[in-house]
Design an enzyme around this catalytic site. Structure first.
Site, PDB file in Angstrom:
ATOM      1  N   LYS A  24       0.835  -1.206   0.000  1.00  0.00           N
ATOM      2  CA  LYS A  24       0.000   0.000   0.000  1.00  0.00           C
ATOM      3  C   LYS A  24       0.874   1.262   0.000  1.00  0.00           C
ATOM      4  O   LYS A  24       0.610   2.199  -0.747  1.00  0.00           O
ATOM      5  CB  LYS A  24      -0.911  -0.031   1.232  1.00  0.00           C
ATOM      6  CG  LYS A  24      -1.853   1.144   1.364  1.00  0.00           C
ATOM      7  CD  LYS A  24      -3.045   0.810   2.267  1.00  0.00           C
ATOM      8  CE  LYS A  24      -2.687   0.759   3.741  1.00  0.00           C
ATOM      9  NZ  LYS A  24      -2.512   2.070   4.379  1.00  0.00           N
ATOM     10  N   SER A  25       1.900   1.284   0.836  1.00  0.00           N
ATOM     11  CA  SER A  25       2.752   2.480   0.935  1.00  0.00           C
ATOM     12  C   SER A  25       3.413   2.777  -0.408  1.00  0.00           C
ATOM     13  O   SER A  25       3.461   3.930  -0.858  1.00  0.00           O
ATOM     14  CB  SER A  25       3.840   2.261   1.991  1.00  0.00           C
ATOM     15  OG  SER A  25       3.267   2.126   3.262  1.00  0.00           O
ATOM     16  N   ARG A  29       2.773   5.984  -3.220  1.00  0.00           N
ATOM     17  CA  ARG A  29       3.926   6.811  -3.606  1.00  0.00           C
ATOM     18  C   ARG A  29       4.188   6.747  -5.108  1.00  0.00           C
ATOM     19  O   ARG A  29       4.578   7.743  -5.713  1.00  0.00           O
ATOM     20  CB  ARG A  29       5.165   6.358  -2.822  1.00  0.00           C
ATOM     21  CG  ARG A  29       5.130   6.808  -1.343  1.00  0.00           C
ATOM     22  CD  ARG A  29       6.093   5.986  -0.501  1.00  0.00           C
ATOM     23  NE  ARG A  29       6.230   6.457   0.864  1.00  0.00           N
ATOM     24  CZ  ARG A  29       5.352   6.244   1.854  1.00  0.00           C
ATOM     25  NH1 ARG A  29       4.242   5.585   1.615  1.00  0.00           N
ATOM     26  NH2 ARG A  29       5.583   6.693   3.078  1.00  0.00           N
ATOM     27  N   ARG A 123      -9.246  11.944  11.822  1.00  0.00           N
ATOM     28  CA  ARG A 123      -7.810  11.744  12.077  1.00  0.00           C
ATOM     29  C   ARG A 123      -7.048  13.067  12.033  1.00  0.00           C
ATOM     30  O   ARG A 123      -7.409  13.992  11.322  1.00  0.00           O
ATOM     31  CB  ARG A 123      -7.247  10.732  11.068  1.00  0.00           C
ATOM     32  CG  ARG A 123      -7.904   9.377  11.270  1.00  0.00           C
ATOM     33  CD  ARG A 123      -7.415   8.350  10.302  1.00  0.00           C
ATOM     34  NE  ARG A 123      -6.007   8.023  10.510  1.00  0.00           N
ATOM     35  CZ  ARG A 123      -5.318   7.225   9.704  1.00  0.00           C
ATOM     36  NH1 ARG A 123      -5.900   6.694   8.645  1.00  0.00           N
ATOM     37  NH2 ARG A 123      -4.053   6.960   9.955  1.00  0.00           N
ATOM     38  N   SER A 167       6.486   9.037  12.302  1.00  0.00           N
ATOM     39  CA  SER A 167       5.483   8.952  11.244  1.00  0.00           C
ATOM     40  C   SER A 167       6.116   9.136   9.873  1.00  0.00           C
ATOM     41  O   SER A 167       6.613  10.219   9.537  1.00  0.00           O
ATOM     42  CB  SER A 167       4.395  10.018  11.444  1.00  0.00           C
ATOM     43  OG  SER A 167       3.600  10.097  10.273  1.00  0.00           O
ATOM     44  N   ASP A 319       1.442  -1.117  11.902  1.00  0.00           N
ATOM     45  CA  ASP A 319       0.147  -1.606  11.412  1.00  0.00           C
ATOM     46  C   ASP A 319      -0.101  -3.072  11.785  1.00  0.00           C
ATOM     47  O   ASP A 319      -1.190  -3.599  11.524  1.00  0.00           O
ATOM     48  CB  ASP A 319       0.062  -1.471   9.884  1.00  0.00           C
ATOM     49  CG  ASP A 319      -0.012  -0.004   9.461  1.00  0.00           C
ATOM     50  OD1 ASP A 319      -0.422   0.839  10.272  1.00  0.00           O
ATOM     51  OD2 ASP A 319       0.344   0.286   8.300  1.00  0.00           O
ATOM     52  N   LYS A 346      -4.961   5.668  14.169  1.00  0.00           N
ATOM     53  CA  LYS A 346      -5.020   5.024  12.845  1.00  0.00           C
ATOM     54  C   LYS A 346      -6.473   5.068  12.346  1.00  0.00           C
ATOM     55  O   LYS A 346      -7.256   5.881  12.799  1.00  0.00           O
ATOM     56  CB  LYS A 346      -4.486   3.594  12.944  1.00  0.00           C
ATOM     57  CG  LYS A 346      -3.014   3.528  13.333  1.00  0.00           C
ATOM     58  CD  LYS A 346      -2.143   4.098  12.248  1.00  0.00           C
ATOM     59  CE  LYS A 346      -0.686   4.104  12.646  1.00  0.00           C
ATOM     60  NZ  LYS A 346       0.131   4.850  11.699  1.00  0.00           N
ATOM     61  N   ARG A 350      -7.014   1.609  17.481  1.00  0.00           N
ATOM     62  CA  ARG A 350      -6.760   0.171  17.356  1.00  0.00           C
ATOM     63  C   ARG A 350      -6.445  -0.501  18.694  1.00  0.00           C
ATOM     64  O   ARG A 350      -6.656  -1.702  18.839  1.00  0.00           O
ATOM     65  CB  ARG A 350      -5.632  -0.079  16.346  1.00  0.00           C
ATOM     66  CG  ARG A 350      -6.101   0.156  14.926  1.00  0.00           C
ATOM     67  CD  ARG A 350      -5.030  -0.117  13.895  1.00  0.00           C
ATOM     68  NE  ARG A 350      -5.619  -0.053  12.559  1.00  0.00           N
ATOM     69  CZ  ARG A 350      -4.913   0.090  11.437  1.00  0.00           C
ATOM     70  NH1 ARG A 350      -3.603   0.193  11.486  1.00  0.00           N
ATOM     71  NH2 ARG A 350      -5.531   0.127  10.268  1.00  0.00           N
TER      72      ARG A 350
HETATM   73  C1  S3P Z   1       2.408   4.712   6.156  1.00  0.00           C
HETATM   74  C2  S3P Z   1       2.889   5.074   7.387  1.00  0.00           C
HETATM   75  C3  S3P Z   1       2.279   4.630   8.653  1.00  0.00           C
HETATM   76  C4  S3P Z   1       1.336   3.443   8.445  1.00  0.00           C
HETATM   77  C5  S3P Z   1       0.445   3.628   7.257  1.00  0.00           C
HETATM   78  C6  S3P Z   1       1.266   3.796   6.001  1.00  0.00           C
HETATM   79  C7  S3P Z   1       3.079   5.227   4.957  1.00  0.00           C
HETATM   80  O1  S3P Z   1       1.537   5.701   9.181  1.00  0.00           O
HETATM   81  O2  S3P Z   1       0.555   3.247   9.614  1.00  0.00           O
HETATM   82  O3  S3P Z   1      -0.421   2.520   7.103  1.00  0.00           O
HETATM   83  O4  S3P Z   1       2.834   4.705   3.856  1.00  0.00           O
HETATM   84  O5  S3P Z   1       3.879   6.170   5.081  1.00  0.00           O
HETATM   85  P1  S3P Z   1       2.217   6.851  10.092  1.00  0.00           P
HETATM   86  O6  S3P Z   1       3.101   7.658   9.246  1.00  0.00           O
HETATM   87  O7  S3P Z   1       1.053   7.660  10.600  1.00  0.00           O
HETATM   88  O8  S3P Z   1       2.927   6.112  11.175  1.00  0.00           O
END
Ligand code: S3P
Length: 440
Positions: A24-25, A29, A123, A167, A319, A346, A350
């Protein structure tokens, strides 16, 4: 997937070899950097989950041409920058999407209004707005830095920013804004977080310097750098692989292999922890795929024992605590998870939802402001009872974690609002069913 409740029933051993959807990350991007770049970016293995698709639509709204060319294959024709969108940008459920896009958009002379679903509107966005404001962006938002909000960008100046919380989203937003700021942007992270933005910026041709300093990891980026489109092959998401792998560990007689899982060490804290708990987890075929380490992970059912998870490991598995808590429920002894206050902001709180859900299934949980402890049932005279309907507040990972628990509990587990699973793991039910799980 509809949003009718889903039920997991205890049953057969899980067996098979699968692949999970793309990370997902990296998927978010790839679309965002592709839109910022000049020329064509081709993406294979994109996570076609709701969150990422919302980011794709957002990139179209900012002027890029985003096209699906085949299954999980996409192209992004970037315009070398963002244009002002004509309408409100709806990022759905995606914190990563909205925070990174706000960072990227802040670098341009435009106004954009962002919103999201009910969860995203709760959030905190102040964590991104504060550094963007220091760089020169302005905004108007709801009380408490909540969405919907309108951001005005352009004319930014680079800053040196010390991350007040671990973060990667905040780090990434500042770096993406820094691309179009005057001078240098520096981000110091006292605790290292996932570094996909830094890696991918380099793949798109930017110079990003990273050094380990006494105070933490320092990332340095000069403003005014141009990105050039490239190819991104998205590896399997370790945060998704976690669900079938833990399911195999806790369901007797199981053996499951997940192929092509990203093994970036800033993401693999769960696997390290499970191995410390005695999990039979092996990694084979380690290789490099598009600048990220990848491998095939096999999990066989195991006798797990509780551990104290080092708090400094939290960013590498933030996560994954919900599914770790499920593994902990089947272990002997207690598993202590501290330094995870970020879990409360989140897609849902959670810590609270896992504590409630596990307690409803007959498991001992102690909740703390910044952590929780799960009392394992192995060797104790009370099994994981199950037989509960779990409230997920529309959080995909809370839903999947409890469904996995239901595969090895004594009674069925039902989760409400399972439709949200599609935000990160489309095809979850079919994939688990293919391994022999009774979910539906
Ligand atoms: C993510 C960073 C994390 C993670 C999220 C994806 C990212 O969040 O919990 O699912 O892709 O940079 P935080 O930056 O709030 O820790």
């Amino acid at each position: 997937m509809t949003n009718a409740a889903l039920r997991a029933r205890p049953g057969a051993a899980l067996r098979g070899t699968i692949r999970v959807p793309g990370d997902k990350s990296i998927s978010h991007r790839a679309l965002i950097l592709g839109a910022l770049a000049s020329g064509t970016t081709t993406i294979t293995g994109l996570l076609e989950g709701d969150d990422v698709l919302a980011t794709g639509r957002a990139m179209q709204a900012f002027g890029a041409k985003v096209t699906r060319t085949g299954e999980k294959a996409w192209t992004v024709e970037g315009q070398g920058g963002f244009a002002e969108p004509a309408d409100i940008i709806d990022c759905g459920n995606a914190g990563t999407g909205v925070r990174l896009i706000m960072g990227a958009a802040a670098g341009f002379d435009l106004r954009a209004t962002f919103t999201g679903d009910a969860s995203l509107k709760k959030r905190p966005m102040g964590r991104v707005l504060t550094p963007l404001g220091l760089m020169g962006a302005n905004w108007l938002c709801r009380e408490g830095g909540r969405l919907p909000l309108t951001l005005g960008g352009g004319g930014l100046t680079g800053i040196r920013y010390v991350l007040p919380m671990a973060s990667a989203q905040v780090k990434s937003a500042v770096l993406l804004a820094g691309l179009n700021a005057a001078g240098e942007t520096l981000v110091l992270e006292p605790e290292a977080t996932r570094d996909h933005t830094e890696r991918m910026l380099r793949a798109f041709g930017a110079v990003v310097e990273v050094s380990d300093e006494a105070e933490g990891r320092l990332i340095r980026l000069a403003g005014g750098q141009r990105l050039t489109g490239c190819h991104v092959d998205v590896p399997g998401d370790p945060s998704s692989a976690a669900f079938p792998l833990v399911a195999a560990l806790i369901t007797p007689g199981s053996e499951v292999t997940v192929e092509g899982v990203m093994l970036n060490s800033l993401r693999t804290g769960l696997f390290d922890t499970l191995i410390e708990m005695g999990a039979d987890l092996t990694i084979a075929n380690r290789r490099d795929a598009g600048g990220e380490a990848v491998g095939d992970i096999t999990a066989r059912s195991s006798d797990l024992r509780g551990v104290v998870v080092p708090p400094e490991r939290a960013p590498a598995m933030i996560d994954e605590y919900p599914i770790l808590a499920v593994a902990a429920a089947f272990a002997s002894g207690a598993t202590v998870m501290r330094g995870v206050g970020e879990m409360r902001v989140k897609e849902s709180d959670r810590i609270a939802l896992m504590a409630n859900g596990l307690a409803a299934c007959g498991i001992g949980v102690e909740e703390e402001p910044e952590g929780f402890t799960v009392v394992g049932t192995k060797g104790a005279n009370h099994p994981v009872r199950g037989g509960a309907r779990v409230v997920t507040h529309g959080d995909h990972r809370i839903a999947m974690s409890h469904l996995v628990l239901g595969l090895a509990a004594q009674g069925d587990i039902e989760v409400d609002e399972p439709g949200m699973i599609a935000t990160s793991f489309p095809g979850f039910v079919d994939l688990m069913s293919g391994l022999g799980a009774d979910v539906g």
